[in-house]
Design an enzyme around this catalytic site. Structure first.
Site, PDB file in Angstrom:
ATOM      1  N   GLU A  67       0.343  -0.077  -5.306  1.00 65.33           N
ATOM      2  CA  GLU A  67      -0.640   1.011  -5.371  1.00 65.33           C
ATOM      3  C   GLU A  67       0.053   2.324  -5.741  1.00 65.33           C
ATOM      4  O   GLU A  67      -0.458   3.409  -5.457  1.00 65.33           O
ATOM      5  CB  GLU A  67      -1.381   1.146  -4.029  1.00 65.33           C
ATOM      6  CG  GLU A  67      -1.937  -0.173  -3.555  1.00 65.33           C
ATOM      7  CD  GLU A  67      -3.251  -0.060  -2.791  1.00 65.33           C
ATOM      8  OE1 GLU A  67      -3.924   0.966  -2.892  1.00 65.33           O
ATOM      9  OE2 GLU A  67      -3.572  -1.046  -2.105  1.00 65.33           O
ATOM     10  N   ASP A 125     -10.485   2.829  -3.496  1.00 63.80           N
ATOM     11  CA  ASP A 125     -11.001   1.520  -3.072  1.00 63.80           C
ATOM     12  C   ASP A 125     -12.423   1.267  -3.583  1.00 63.80           C
ATOM     13  O   ASP A 125     -13.259   2.156  -3.585  1.00 63.80           O
ATOM     14  CB  ASP A 125     -11.070   1.449  -1.541  1.00 63.80           C
ATOM     15  CG  ASP A 125      -9.699   1.311  -0.906  1.00 63.80           C
ATOM     16  OD1 ASP A 125      -8.687   1.319  -1.636  1.00 63.80           O
ATOM     17  OD2 ASP A 125      -9.648   1.200   0.334  1.00 63.80           O
ATOM     18  N   PRO A 158       0.634   4.003  -8.704  1.00 63.55           N
ATOM     19  CA  PRO A 158      -0.039   5.073  -9.464  1.00 63.55           C
ATOM     20  C   PRO A 158      -1.199   5.721  -8.708  1.00 63.55           C
ATOM     21  O   PRO A 158      -1.373   6.946  -8.804  1.00 63.55           O
ATOM     22  CB  PRO A 158      -0.540   4.383 -10.734  1.00 63.55           C
ATOM     23  CG  PRO A 158      -0.387   2.912 -10.507  1.00 63.55           C
ATOM     24  CD  PRO A 158       0.617   2.718  -9.435  1.00 63.55           C
ATOM     25  N   ASP A 172       0.832  -1.201   0.000  1.00 61.85           N
ATOM     26  CA  ASP A 172       0.000   0.000   0.000  1.00 61.85           C
ATOM     27  C   ASP A 172       0.872   1.258   0.000  1.00 61.85           C
ATOM     28  O   ASP A 172       2.102   1.162   0.148  1.00 61.85           O
ATOM     29  CB  ASP A 172      -0.939  -0.043   1.216  1.00 61.85           C
ATOM     30  CG  ASP A 172      -2.291   0.601   0.931  1.00 61.85           C
ATOM     31  OD1 ASP A 172      -2.371   1.482   0.046  1.00 61.85           O
ATOM     32  OD2 ASP A 172      -3.267   0.236   1.609  1.00 61.85           O
ATOM     33  N   TYR A 227      -1.478   6.502  -5.614  1.00 58.25           N
ATOM     34  CA  TYR A 227      -0.987   7.558  -4.733  1.00 58.25           C
ATOM     35  C   TYR A 227      -0.278   8.672  -5.501  1.00 58.25           C
ATOM     36  O   TYR A 227      -0.276   9.819  -5.066  1.00 58.25           O
ATOM     37  CB  TYR A 227      -0.098   6.960  -3.625  1.00 58.25           C
ATOM     38  CG  TYR A 227      -0.943   6.199  -2.613  1.00 58.25           C
ATOM     39  CD1 TYR A 227      -1.475   6.840  -1.501  1.00 58.25           C
ATOM     40  CD2 TYR A 227      -1.252   4.853  -2.809  1.00 58.25           C
ATOM     41  CE1 TYR A 227      -2.292   6.157  -0.592  1.00 58.25           C
ATOM     42  CE2 TYR A 227      -2.060   4.163  -1.906  1.00 58.25           C
ATOM     43  CZ  TYR A 227      -2.577   4.817  -0.807  1.00 58.25           C
ATOM     44  OH  TYR A 227      -3.388   4.155   0.089  1.00 58.25           O
TER      45      TYR A 227
END
Ligand SMILES: *[C@@H]1O[C@H](CO)[C@@H](O)[C@H](O)[C@H]1NC(C)=O
Ligand SMILES: *[C@@H]1O[C@H](CO)[C@@H](O)[C@H](O)[C@H]1NC(C)=O
Ligand SMILES: *[C@@H]1O[C@H](CO)[C@@H](O)[C@H](O)[C@H]1NC(C)=O
Length: 409
Positions: free
Chosen positions: A192, A220, A194, A159, A196
């Site tokens: 994850e 999400d 891209p 993450d 952020y």
């Protein structure tokens, strides 16, 4: 139809993807189960032992996956999301599982999952903390990669919360990719990055594809129709960037399948399943396989849809046409075949008809001189032999999708 036809795209067929992460994994989209959407950060095992994030949850899912046809259908990974670790690293700086909820430890859990012929996924974060506030991996990438490899982990969802400087997101994700590689263990790397980075700038996808096996682009998924449509709309709006990046070894990840939960009607569940197949998306279910209804189970285990999702050509599908609140999406398949999804985006009224021919579907020209059309959703149905000048009429329920394949003869 005339004036309102918007032909969205024509040239995506020609592009070929840049090289992928060279770990030999995810040659087709990953399939499995992931706890987040359904079980979230439920750590209250005293009050809610059935649904809290603890080792039994993953063992029970693995049992059901083997006993109820999920593994045979292709679902292979049992994945832990956030909230598994202890708040403290051990004396040597290693992550450790929460001792109350995972008393046997992750290695034992991995052994159990492997004994069932399945694979184990785990979760960590590129920054100082996970999204739920558990220890992050920043400064510990090598130690954490080594720990996961020693435990026998087969997939890492990494993450992007709490990165002190977002400009180092890419470096962090690349460093962890290298750390995983250096363990020598085959570990699918789910990023994850891209998602952020989009919060600050448009990411460059080439390094992402070289670093990760799949990557989340957008927020999400919720157990909610507008969540599914917002993911589809965002994907369609960015398909020029996203579609060329997908291919064997690297996939755009529109997040979990929420089929079998509370928020989607059956037509909407069919839409999610059809569209995740068209988008060559990882199929990571987040639901309770111990008590799923037969209709959702049958949909999630539908062989024809799964075989579109897993097609060896590895091309992601795209929106080709919007007309009268219909959307037509197509995905080129191996053997010069085509999968076509027609969604009815009108949320009022009953089933509506749309005519499919070489105007509404330019790729219909692969039906030359003849093709065999097979409808897969809402019901399996042989639509017979067609020719280039044929027209077929498909009926689509509100918020539903009609999915069919076109097979040149
Ligand atoms: C990535 O690794 C390089 C080389 O070891 C190091 O200089 C850099 O600080 C690391 N970046 C992050 C975000 O971990
Ligand atoms: C590590 O990377 C090298 C070079 O890309 C590759 O050949 C090798 O298979 C990778 N190993 C693992 C375990 O991913
Ligand atoms: C057309 O497709 C149907 C369903 O996939 C199949 O049963 C039938 O044999 C096919 N016909 C031809 C001529 O290939």
């Amino acid at each position: 139809m005339r004036a309102s036809i918007i032909v969205v795209i024509g040239l995506l067929l020609l592009s070929s993807p840049v090289s992928s992460l060279n770990n030999g994994l995810a040659l087709t989209p990953t399939m499995g189960w992931l706890h987040w959407e359904r079980f979230m950060c439920n750590t209250d095992c005293d009050a809610d032992p059935e649904n809290c994030v603890r080792e039994e949850l993953f063992m029970e899912m693995a049992d059901v996956m083997v006993n109820e046809g999920w593994k045979d259908a292709g679902y292979e990974f049992v994945c832990i999301d956030d909230c598994w670790p202890s708040m403290q690293r051990d004396a040597e700086g290693r992550l450790q599982a929460d001792p109350k909820r995972f008393p046997s430890g992750i290695k034992k859990l991995a052994d159990y999952i492997h004994s069932k012929g399945l694979k184990l996924g785990i979760y960590a974060d590129v920054g100082t903390k996970t999204c739920e506030g558990y220890p992050g991996s920043l400064g510990y990438y090598d130690i954490d990669a080594k720990t996961f490899a020693e435990w026998g982990v087969d997939l890492l969802k990494f993450d992007g919360c709490f990165m002190p400087d977002w400009r180092q997101l890419g470096e962090g994700y690349m460093n962890m990719s290298r750390a995983l590689n250096q363990t020598g263990r085959s570990i699918v790397y789910s990023c994850e990055w891209p998602l952020y980075e989009w919060q600050h700038q448009q990411p460059d996808y080439e390094p992402i594809r070289k670093t990760c096996n799949h990557w989340r682009n957008y927020g999400d998924v919720y157990d909610q129709w507008t969540s599914v449509t917002s993911i589809l709309d965002w994907t369609a709006n960015h398909q020029k960037i996203l579609v060329p990046m997908a291919g064997p070894g690297g996939w755009n990840d529109p997040d979990m399948l929420v089929i079998g939960n509370f928020g989607l009607s059956h037509d909407q569940q069919q839409t999610q399943m059809a569209m995740w197949a068209i988008m060559a998306a990882p199929l990571l279910m987040s639901n309770d396989l111990r008590k799923i209804c037969p209709q959702s189970k049958e949909l999630l285990q539908n062989k024809e849809i799964i075989s579109i999702n897993q097609d060896s050509l590895g091309k992601q599908g795209y929106l080709t046409l919007q007309v009268a609140s219909f959307e037509v999406w197509e995905r080129p398949l191996s053997g010069n075949r085509l999968a076509v999804a027609v969604m009815n985006r009108q949320e009022i009224g009953g089933p509506r008809r749309i005519t499919i021919n070489d105007v509404s579907l330019p790729s219909w020209k692969i039906c030359n001189p003849k093709c065999n059309v097979t409808q897969i959703l809402p019901k399996y149905q042989d639509m017979g032999i067609q020719s280039r000048v044929s027209e077929i009429v498909v009926l689509v329920n509100p918020t539903g999708t009609t999915l069919f394949t076109v097979n040149p003869l």
